[in-house]
Write a protein that holds these residues in place. Structure first.
Motif, PDB file in Angstrom:
ATOM      1  N   ILE A  80       1.506 -11.849   3.372  1.00  0.00           N
ATOM      2  CA  ILE A  80       0.083 -12.150   3.632  1.00  0.00           C
ATOM      3  C   ILE A  80       0.115 -13.799   3.537  1.00  0.00           C
ATOM      4  O   ILE A  80       0.934 -14.271   2.597  1.00  0.00           O
ATOM      5  CB  ILE A  80      -0.799 -11.748   2.612  1.00  0.00           C
ATOM      6  CG1 ILE A  80      -0.662  -9.943   2.618  1.00  0.00           C
ATOM      7  CG2 ILE A  80      -2.141 -12.232   2.614  1.00  0.00           C
ATOM      8  CD1 ILE A  80      -1.394  -9.430   1.461  1.00  0.00           C
ATOM      9  N   ALA A  82      -4.701  -5.322   3.139  1.00  0.00           N
ATOM     10  CA  ALA A  82      -3.935  -6.880   2.809  1.00  0.00           C
ATOM     11  C   ALA A  82      -5.243  -7.724   2.299  1.00  0.00           C
ATOM     12  O   ALA A  82      -4.700  -8.473   1.224  1.00  0.00           O
ATOM     13  CB  ALA A  82      -3.254  -7.343   4.000  1.00  0.00           C
ATOM     14  N   VAL A 102      -2.630 -11.600   8.050  1.00  0.00           N
ATOM     15  CA  VAL A 102      -1.343 -10.711   7.861  1.00  0.00           C
ATOM     16  C   VAL A 102      -0.232 -11.500   8.786  1.00  0.00           C
ATOM     17  O   VAL A 102      -0.679 -11.436   9.979  1.00  0.00           O
ATOM     18  CB  VAL A 102      -1.583  -9.309   8.153  1.00  0.00           C
ATOM     19  CG1 VAL A 102      -0.444  -8.660   8.149  1.00  0.00           C
ATOM     20  CG2 VAL A 102      -2.437  -8.835   7.124  1.00  0.00           C
ATOM     21  N   ASP A 144       3.279 -10.539   8.760  1.00  0.00           N
ATOM     22  CA  ASP A 144       4.224  -9.578   9.198  1.00  0.00           C
ATOM     23  C   ASP A 144       3.945  -8.163   8.436  1.00  0.00           C
ATOM     24  O   ASP A 144       3.082  -8.130   7.431  1.00  0.00           O
ATOM     25  CB  ASP A 144       5.592 -10.027   9.029  1.00  0.00           C
ATOM     26  CG  ASP A 144       6.582  -9.203   9.744  1.00  0.00           C
ATOM     27  OD1 ASP A 144       6.163  -8.489  10.773  1.00  0.00           O
ATOM     28  OD2 ASP A 144       7.767  -9.610   9.521  1.00  0.00           O
ATOM     29  N   ARG A 145       4.202  -7.111   8.969  1.00  0.00           N
ATOM     30  CA  ARG A 145       4.256  -5.734   8.400  1.00  0.00           C
ATOM     31  C   ARG A 145       5.513  -4.973   8.525  1.00  0.00           C
ATOM     32  O   ARG A 145       6.205  -5.244   9.319  1.00  0.00           O
ATOM     33  CB  ARG A 145       3.165  -5.119   9.242  1.00  0.00           C
ATOM     34  CG  ARG A 145       1.707  -5.544   9.240  1.00  0.00           C
ATOM     35  CD  ARG A 145       1.042  -4.631  10.269  1.00  0.00           C
ATOM     36  NE  ARG A 145      -0.458  -5.219  10.239  1.00  0.00           N
ATOM     37  CZ  ARG A 145      -0.998  -6.035  11.060  1.00  0.00           C
ATOM     38  NH1 ARG A 145      -0.171  -6.756  11.994  1.00  0.00           N
ATOM     39  NH2 ARG A 145      -2.448  -6.656  11.007  1.00  0.00           N
ATOM     40  N   ASP A 167       0.872  -1.230   0.043  1.00  0.00           N
ATOM     41  CA  ASP A 167      -0.160  -0.037  -0.019  1.00  0.00           C
ATOM     42  C   ASP A 167       0.846   1.256  -0.014  1.00  0.00           C
ATOM     43  O   ASP A 167       1.431   1.593   0.963  1.00  0.00           O
ATOM     44  CB  ASP A 167      -0.810  -0.118   1.389  1.00  0.00           C
ATOM     45  CG  ASP A 167      -1.913   1.196   1.365  1.00  0.00           C
ATOM     46  OD1 ASP A 167      -2.168   1.808   0.277  1.00  0.00           O
ATOM     47  OD2 ASP A 167      -2.144   1.298   2.613  1.00  0.00           O
ATOM     48  N   ARG A 220       3.415   1.081   3.077  1.00  0.00           N
ATOM     49  CA  ARG A 220       3.200   0.022   4.094  1.00  0.00           C
ATOM     50  C   ARG A 220       3.191  -1.284   3.269  1.00  0.00           C
ATOM     51  O   ARG A 220       2.690  -1.380   2.248  1.00  0.00           O
ATOM     52  CB  ARG A 220       1.663   0.167   4.428  1.00  0.00           C
ATOM     53  CG  ARG A 220       1.663   1.502   5.466  1.00  0.00           C
ATOM     54  CD  ARG A 220       0.396   1.573   6.121  1.00  0.00           C
ATOM     55  NE  ARG A 220       0.006   2.779   6.972  1.00  0.00           N
ATOM     56  CZ  ARG A 220      -0.253   4.126   6.504  1.00  0.00           C
ATOM     57  NH1 ARG A 220      -0.425   4.122   5.307  1.00  0.00           N
ATOM     58  NH2 ARG A 220      -0.364   4.837   7.253  1.00  0.00           N
ATOM     59  N   ALA A 221       3.694  -2.245   3.928  1.00  0.00           N
ATOM     60  CA  ALA A 221       3.935  -3.642   3.327  1.00  0.00           C
ATOM     61  C   ALA A 221       3.236  -4.599   4.213  1.00  0.00           C
ATOM     62  O   ALA A 221       3.524  -4.577   5.414  1.00  0.00           O
ATOM     63  CB  ALA A 221       5.134  -3.932   2.968  1.00  0.00           C
ATOM     64  N   SER A 222       2.658  -5.606   3.574  1.00  0.00           N
ATOM     65  CA  SER A 222       1.924  -6.707   4.400  1.00  0.00           C
ATOM     66  C   SER A 222       2.706  -8.089   3.909  1.00  0.00           C
ATOM     67  O   SER A 222       2.277  -8.329   2.854  1.00  0.00           O
ATOM     68  CB  SER A 222       0.542  -6.623   4.397  1.00  0.00           C
ATOM     69  OG  SER A 222      -0.088  -5.464   5.010  1.00  0.00           O
ATOM     70  N   ASP A 229      -6.996  -4.388   8.726  1.00  0.00           N
ATOM     71  CA  ASP A 229      -6.171  -5.280   7.519  1.00  0.00           C
ATOM     72  C   ASP A 229      -6.973  -5.421   6.396  1.00  0.00           C
ATOM     73  O   ASP A 229      -6.837  -6.337   5.556  1.00  0.00           O
ATOM     74  CB  ASP A 229      -5.913  -6.936   7.935  1.00  0.00           C
ATOM     75  CG  ASP A 229      -4.838  -6.552   9.054  1.00  0.00           C
ATOM     76  OD1 ASP A 229      -3.916  -5.755   9.116  1.00  0.00           O
ATOM     77  OD2 ASP A 229      -4.661  -7.415   9.888  1.00  0.00           O
ATOM     78  N   ALA A 249       6.497  -0.998   7.556  1.00  0.00           N
ATOM     79  CA  ALA A 249       6.242   0.627   7.519  1.00  0.00           C
ATOM     80  C   ALA A 249       7.415   1.528   7.371  1.00  0.00           C
ATOM     81  O   ALA A 249       8.062   1.413   7.998  1.00  0.00           O
ATOM     82  CB  ALA A 249       5.065   1.131   8.374  1.00  0.00           C
ATOM     83  N   TRP A 265      12.818  -8.733   4.512  1.00  0.00           N
ATOM     84  CA  TRP A 265      11.820 -10.031   3.800  1.00  0.00           C
ATOM     85  C   TRP A 265      12.807 -10.481   2.618  1.00  0.00           C
ATOM     86  O   TRP A 265      12.182 -11.253   1.696  1.00  0.00           O
ATOM     87  CB  TRP A 265      10.553  -9.645   3.370  1.00  0.00           C
ATOM     88  CG  TRP A 265       9.443  -9.134   4.531  1.00  0.00           C
ATOM     89  CD1 TRP A 265       9.676  -9.433   5.783  1.00  0.00           C
ATOM     90  CD2 TRP A 265       8.369  -8.382   4.351  1.00  0.00           C
ATOM     91  NE1 TRP A 265       8.966  -8.803   6.661  1.00  0.00           N
ATOM     92  CE2 TRP A 265       7.765  -8.336   5.534  1.00  0.00           C
ATOM     93  CE3 TRP A 265       7.564  -8.254   3.328  1.00  0.00           C
ATOM     94  CZ2 TRP A 265       6.570  -7.620   5.999  1.00  0.00           C
ATOM     95  CZ3 TRP A 265       6.242  -7.517   3.627  1.00  0.00           C
ATOM     96  CH2 TRP A 265       5.763  -7.323   4.790  1.00  0.00           C
TER      97      TRP A 265
END
Length: 306
Positions: A25, A292, A31, A33-34, A14, A21-23, A289, A36, A60
């Protein structure tokens, strides 16, 4: 991690104007992990989005084989890859069919979700990113109806049979900031605790203002001048008036059509909940969420994941 039993299946981005922001999935849509960072598209120097993408997702690195879906202003003319707009009505299936793919120099494929466009009164309206949140909200068992997304540019969105059928953008946050910081009202603005009564008075005034809004905005100056509200309530009175005026327009004709779903869980969303209540409308909050879940739903519809 919120869904530890599920294996990672997808990375959802996002990527907006001011933030990234990353999720991570899972295969069940949860979700895991996140990530930001305050590195929205306007903060990526020289438009070096691929370098920013690689650096921001470095934590990641072990998941570099996962497909990536990206939504938001990253798909705009000022973003990484500009995607065309999809017309209404549109839901997850339409967005899945319109995905634009891009391959990075290191061989990763990024799937960009397009925005939506509509036209009313001879003028277009657009969104980028909000459509993915709506797809996620619908997928998380939120029924059809009216959604409001408070923000600098608030969105009012109508959903029928799981597809967006109408939306409208209100520049409420921008107008508030401009009036607060760049007009004669600036002299009245004070750093003060939230003034509930002042906000509620402003909402009532904005709801009934109609064509008199430009006149009533002067009351932000005259009300504290004549001690109708404390000086410290001026900003909240202004905020309430503009939100009330927005609600009057955005909720027109929706009084008997079920609750308005508020997307957001911050102080601004709380203000909208209060203001909608003053307007006689019931509300509910969207689940967390939803971005996501929107990425997950569109990825499955597009065959990006199975």
């Amino acid at each position: 991690m919120n869904s530890a039993a599920s294996e990672p299946a997808l990375i959802g981005l996002d990527w907006g104007t001011s933030s990234f922001r990353a999720s991570l999935i899972g295969a069940d849509g949860g979700v895991l992990d996140r990530l930001a960072a305050p590195e929205g598209i306007m903060h990526v120097e020289g438009g070096l989005f691929e370098a920013a993408f690689t650096r921001l997702l470095a934590p990641w690195a072990g998941h570099s084989d996962l497909p990536v879906l990206a939504s938001g202003m990253i798909t705009s003319r000022n973003g990484w890859v500009e995607t065309p707009y999809v017309g209404l009505p549109a839901g997850g299936k339409e967005l899945a069919r319109a995905i634009v793919t891009h391959q990075t120099t290191d061989g990763r494929t990024v799937h960009f979700i397009t925005g939506l466009a509509s036209e009313a009164d001879g003028a277009p309206d657009v969104m980028r990113g909000e459509e993915t949140q709506i797809v996620g909200a619908v997928a998380m068992d939120t029924s059809d109806g009216c959604f409001v997304m408070p923000g600098t540019h608030s969105k009012w969105i109508e959903v029928s049979e799981g597809r967006i059928t109408r939306f409208a953008t209100y520049m409420t946050g921008d107008v508030f900031a401009a009036l607060r910081d760049h007009t004669i009202l600036k002299a009245l603005m004070q750093d003060a605790p939230f003034h509930d009564e002042g906000f509620r008075l402003g909402v009532a005034s904005g709801l009934s203002a109609g064509s008199e809004l430009l006149h009533r905005l002067f009351h932000v100056r005259s009300m504290p001048l004549f001690e109708k509200i404390p000086a410290g309530a001026s900003a909240d009175y202004l905020s309430g008036m503009l939100i009330g005026a927005e609600i009057a327009g955005g909720s027109a004709g929706k009084a008997n059509r079920g609750p308005v779903t508020i997307i957001g869980r911050d102080d601004l969303a709380d203000r909208y909940e209060t203001a909608l209540g003053i307007a006689g409308l019931t509300t509910r909050r969207a689940e967390p969420d939803i971005v996501a879940r929107g990425h997950f739903t569109i990825a499955k519809a597009a065959g990006v994941i199975v």
